[in-house]
Scaffold this active site. Structure first.
Site, PDB file in Angstrom:
ATOM      1  N   ILE A 155       0.689  -1.211  -0.019  1.00  0.00           N
ATOM      2  CA  ILE A 155      -0.093   0.041  -0.094  1.00  0.00           C
ATOM      3  C   ILE A 155       0.943   1.095  -0.033  1.00  0.00           C
ATOM      4  O   ILE A 155       0.558   2.300  -0.730  1.00  0.00           O
ATOM      5  CB  ILE A 155      -1.012   0.013   1.134  1.00  0.00           C
ATOM      6  CG1 ILE A 155      -1.865  -1.109   1.067  1.00  0.00           C
ATOM      7  CG2 ILE A 155      -1.828   1.189   1.448  1.00  0.00           C
ATOM      8  CD1 ILE A 155      -2.760  -1.503   2.547  1.00  0.00           C
ATOM      9  N   THR A 233      -4.781   4.965   7.855  1.00  0.00           N
ATOM     10  CA  THR A 233      -5.355   4.145   7.274  1.00  0.00           C
ATOM     11  C   THR A 233      -5.181   2.666   7.491  1.00  0.00           C
ATOM     12  O   THR A 233      -5.470   1.623   6.844  1.00  0.00           O
ATOM     13  CB  THR A 233      -5.867   4.247   5.799  1.00  0.00           C
ATOM     14  OG1 THR A 233      -4.195   4.179   5.011  1.00  0.00           O
ATOM     15  CG2 THR A 233      -6.201   5.629   5.419  1.00  0.00           C
ATOM     16  N   SER A 234      -4.161   2.317   8.505  1.00  0.00           N
ATOM     17  CA  SER A 234      -3.645   1.103   8.768  1.00  0.00           C
ATOM     18  C   SER A 234      -4.250   0.441   9.850  1.00  0.00           C
ATOM     19  O   SER A 234      -5.237  -0.345   9.624  1.00  0.00           O
ATOM     20  CB  SER A 234      -2.057   1.337   8.891  1.00  0.00           C
ATOM     21  OG  SER A 234      -1.575   1.419   7.769  1.00  0.00           O
ATOM     22  N   ARG A 235      -4.029   0.675  11.228  1.00  0.00           N
ATOM     23  CA  ARG A 235      -4.532   0.267  12.161  1.00  0.00           C
ATOM     24  C   ARG A 235      -4.628   1.198  13.378  1.00  0.00           C
ATOM     25  O   ARG A 235      -3.775   1.952  13.591  1.00  0.00           O
ATOM     26  CB  ARG A 235      -4.099  -1.200  12.644  1.00  0.00           C
ATOM     27  CG  ARG A 235      -4.105  -2.386  11.870  1.00  0.00           C
ATOM     28  CD  ARG A 235      -5.502  -2.725  11.923  1.00  0.00           C
ATOM     29  NE  ARG A 235      -5.735  -4.061  11.113  1.00  0.00           N
ATOM     30  CZ  ARG A 235      -6.217  -4.061   9.862  1.00  0.00           C
ATOM     31  NH1 ARG A 235      -6.422  -2.910   9.211  1.00  0.00           N
ATOM     32  NH2 ARG A 235      -6.408  -5.155   9.110  1.00  0.00           N
ATOM     33  N   ASP A 259      -9.367   6.211   8.932  1.00  0.00           N
ATOM     34  CA  ASP A 259      -9.877   5.207   8.592  1.00  0.00           C
ATOM     35  C   ASP A 259     -10.159   3.865   9.629  1.00  0.00           C
ATOM     36  O   ASP A 259     -10.814   3.171   9.504  1.00  0.00           O
ATOM     37  CB  ASP A 259      -9.538   4.622   7.210  1.00  0.00           C
ATOM     38  CG  ASP A 259     -10.532   3.503   6.698  1.00  0.00           C
ATOM     39  OD1 ASP A 259     -11.831   4.040   6.615  1.00  0.00           O
ATOM     40  OD2 ASP A 259     -10.080   2.509   6.527  1.00  0.00           O
ATOM     41  N   GLU A 264     -12.282   0.664  17.655  1.00  0.00           N
ATOM     42  CA  GLU A 264     -13.300   0.366  16.609  1.00  0.00           C
ATOM     43  C   GLU A 264     -14.184  -0.694  16.665  1.00  0.00           C
ATOM     44  O   GLU A 264     -15.290  -0.750  16.303  1.00  0.00           O
ATOM     45  CB  GLU A 264     -12.684   0.621  15.320  1.00  0.00           C
ATOM     46  CG  GLU A 264     -11.716  -0.545  14.861  1.00  0.00           C
ATOM     47  CD  GLU A 264     -11.206  -0.499  13.479  1.00  0.00           C
ATOM     48  OE1 GLU A 264     -10.860   0.618  13.041  1.00  0.00           O
ATOM     49  OE2 GLU A 264     -11.423  -1.445  12.798  1.00  0.00           O
ATOM     50  N   HIS A 296     -13.479   2.201   8.642  1.00  0.00           N
ATOM     51  CA  HIS A 296     -12.769   1.116   8.200  1.00  0.00           C
ATOM     52  C   HIS A 296     -13.182   0.738   6.744  1.00  0.00           C
ATOM     53  O   HIS A 296     -13.624  -0.533   6.820  1.00  0.00           O
ATOM     54  CB  HIS A 296     -12.611   0.019   9.265  1.00  0.00           C
ATOM     55  CG  HIS A 296     -11.541  -0.764   8.960  1.00  0.00           C
ATOM     56  ND1 HIS A 296     -10.684  -1.350  10.074  1.00  0.00           N
ATOM     57  CD2 HIS A 296     -10.721  -1.257   7.758  1.00  0.00           C
ATOM     58  CE1 HIS A 296      -9.647  -1.804   9.712  1.00  0.00           C
ATOM     59  NE2 HIS A 296      -9.509  -1.985   8.434  1.00  0.00           N
ATOM     60  N   GLN A 297     -13.227   1.510   5.834  1.00  0.00           N
ATOM     61  CA  GLN A 297     -13.692   1.378   4.613  1.00  0.00           C
ATOM     62  C   GLN A 297     -12.818   1.532   3.602  1.00  0.00           C
ATOM     63  O   GLN A 297     -13.133   1.401   2.242  1.00  0.00           O
ATOM     64  CB  GLN A 297     -15.006   2.214   4.189  1.00  0.00           C
ATOM     65  CG  GLN A 297     -14.792   3.554   4.145  1.00  0.00           C
ATOM     66  CD  GLN A 297     -15.698   4.616   3.590  1.00  0.00           C
ATOM     67  OE1 GLN A 297     -16.678   4.826   4.025  1.00  0.00           O
ATOM     68  NE2 GLN A 297     -15.914   4.863   2.213  1.00  0.00           N
ATOM     69  N   ALA A 298     -11.553   1.647   3.800  1.00  0.00           N
ATOM     70  CA  ALA A 298     -10.483   1.977   2.661  1.00  0.00           C
ATOM     71  C   ALA A 298     -10.243   0.948   1.735  1.00  0.00           C
ATOM     72  O   ALA A 298      -9.901   0.785   0.715  1.00  0.00           O
ATOM     73  CB  ALA A 298      -8.972   2.318   3.414  1.00  0.00           C
ATOM     74  N   PHE A 299     -10.558  -0.365   2.427  1.00  0.00           N
ATOM     75  CA  PHE A 299     -10.514  -1.434   1.449  1.00  0.00           C
ATOM     76  C   PHE A 299     -11.659  -1.897   0.629  1.00  0.00           C
ATOM     77  O   PHE A 299     -11.603  -2.574  -0.490  1.00  0.00           O
ATOM     78  CB  PHE A 299     -10.389  -2.939   2.377  1.00  0.00           C
ATOM     79  CG  PHE A 299     -11.723  -3.137   2.960  1.00  0.00           C
ATOM     80  CD1 PHE A 299     -12.306  -2.485   4.113  1.00  0.00           C
ATOM     81  CD2 PHE A 299     -12.572  -4.261   2.483  1.00  0.00           C
ATOM     82  CE1 PHE A 299     -13.517  -2.681   4.579  1.00  0.00           C
ATOM     83  CE2 PHE A 299     -13.822  -4.556   2.853  1.00  0.00           C
ATOM     84  CZ  PHE A 299     -14.399  -3.703   4.020  1.00  0.00           C
TER      85      PHE A 299
END
Ligand code: NAI
Length: 366
Positions: A155, A233-235, A259, A264, A296-299
């Protein structure tokens, strides 16, 4: 193989059912998250298929193993939610999807940067209310700005490639990849302190491990440029959220795009709009005009979903057939990365600017 899915949403059902036409596994889908209350539903299933916020700690893994489960098929890249040592000791195999669409996550990261910089979130609301003033919506040119990228895997590399297109200067830190072989065209590998002090935008693209937990704490934030933008956007666990709130309140941190969020699991992928959310840190984050959060929608692209389903089902077939797979997650993946701050072992290269970023093979583990 009989597979019990947890945290399954309508899009999981759609993609996995379609892809399973080629595999013929026996799939059951549950919307509920895997946890102490729900794990009984896995009884009799040789495999469970879980997502980022399903709990896979030692007690749960033990009860899964006792119930006859032998495979944990993660339909995600991250594995920080699994007690890998316990799984290993209990004879449970853990497989994951190490790469599905690095473009999905990198592009979402860029979306957060553009939203925060040009204040799309505020502009959208103003225009809907017929307020056409632009005062307070001023941004900055990305061209010429310095972007610090922490983690130069699949990424991180795609993200570097995109940001080079904006004309940014790219600084990269990755303690495992600081040799000549790991050059990324147009980027310079640097030590973390240098990245923090030079970057206008810092973006995190490394896994959450015991080493990287709270990588962004008070000290890291203090090193960052006043007014810098931070994107994760990782964790969630990569950030010390309380420290980040302090830095936002003091105005040292200029903008924050998330993200992911450390807690979460209690919030994301649920509709809580009619309940009282009691997470005070999360609620405080929502009050800042210069903070944008996605759940958490980056994927979450069509391409990524199809790829996740295909790889997960192939993983299960490999396990069933006793075939070795590079997608296996073993406890040594948690091995500490070198504590050196990753010396500047990779000089900048001035490329054409059009060349594709060389990516690690999709089948490579980190
Ligand atoms: P990758 O495994 O290809 O690359 C990760 C890189 O981080 C490796 O080069 C590794 O050496 C480096 N790294 C490890 N520890 C580090 C540290 N302390 N500091 C700096 N670099 C470090 O992983 P990939 O596919 O690029 O994914 C990166 C992360 O993105 C995943 O670990 C996952 O947490 C997150 N992710 C988030 C998604 C989302 O929807 N928001 C979806 C997919 C992944």
């Amino acid at each position: 193989m009989r597979v019990q899915f947890f945290s399954a949403r309508s899009y999981d059902l759609r993609e996995f059912t379609a892809a399973n036409a080629r595999y013929g596994h026996e799939l059951s889908f549950l919307e509920a998250r895997l946890g102490a209350q729900t794990l009984a539903l896995a009884a009799g299933h040789a495999a469970v298929c879980t997502f980022v916020n399903d709990v896979l700690d030692e007690p749960i893994l033990r009860r899964l193993a006792d119930g006859g489960t032998r495979l944990i098929a993660l339909r995600c890249a991250g594995f920080n939610q699994v007690d890998l040592r316990a799984a290993d000791e209990l004879g449970l195999t853990v497989l994951r999807v190490p790469a599905y669409s690095p473009h999905a996550v990198a592009e979402h990261t860029v979306g957060l940067i553009l939203t925060l910089n040009r204040q799309f979130h505020r502009a959208y609301n103003r225009v809907r209310e017929n307020n056409f003033l632009i005062d307070g919506l001023e941004g900055f040119d990305l061209h010429g700005k310095t972007v610090g990228v922490i983690g130069s895997g699949r990424i991180g590399r795609v993200f570097v490639h995109i940001m080079r297109g904006f004309g940014c200067r790219l600084l990269v830190h990755d303690p495992q990849l600081c040799g000549v072989d790991s050059c990324i065209e147009g980027a310079t590998f640097v030590a973390l302190p240098e990245l923090f002090s030079a970057a206008d935008i810092v973006s995190l693209h490394c896994p959450l491990t015991p080493d990287s937990h709270h990588l962004i704490d008070d000290a890291a934030l203090a090193r960052m440029k006043p007014g810098a933008m931070l994107i994760n956007t990782s964790r969630g666990g990569l950030l010390d959220t309380e420290a980040v709130i302090r830095a936002l309140k003091s105005r040292h941190l200029g903008a924050l795009g998330l993200d992911v969020y450390e807690q979460e699991g209690d919030l994301f992928y649920e509709d809580l709009s009619s309940t009282v959310v009691t997470d005070d840190l999360f609620q405080r984050l929502l009050t800042f005009p210069n903070v944008v959060i996605t759940a958490h929608q980056a994927f979450f692209t069509r391409e990524a979903l199809a790829s996740i389903a295909e790889t997960t089902l192939a993983n299960i077939a490999d396990f069933e057939a006793g075939r070795a797979t590079p997608n296996r997650v073993l406890p040594d993946l948690l091995r500490a990365v070198p504590s050196s701050q990753g010396g500047p072992g990779c000089a900048a290269t001035s490329g054409s600017g059009d060349a594709e970023v060389p990516l690690a093979s999709d089948k490579d583990g980190p």
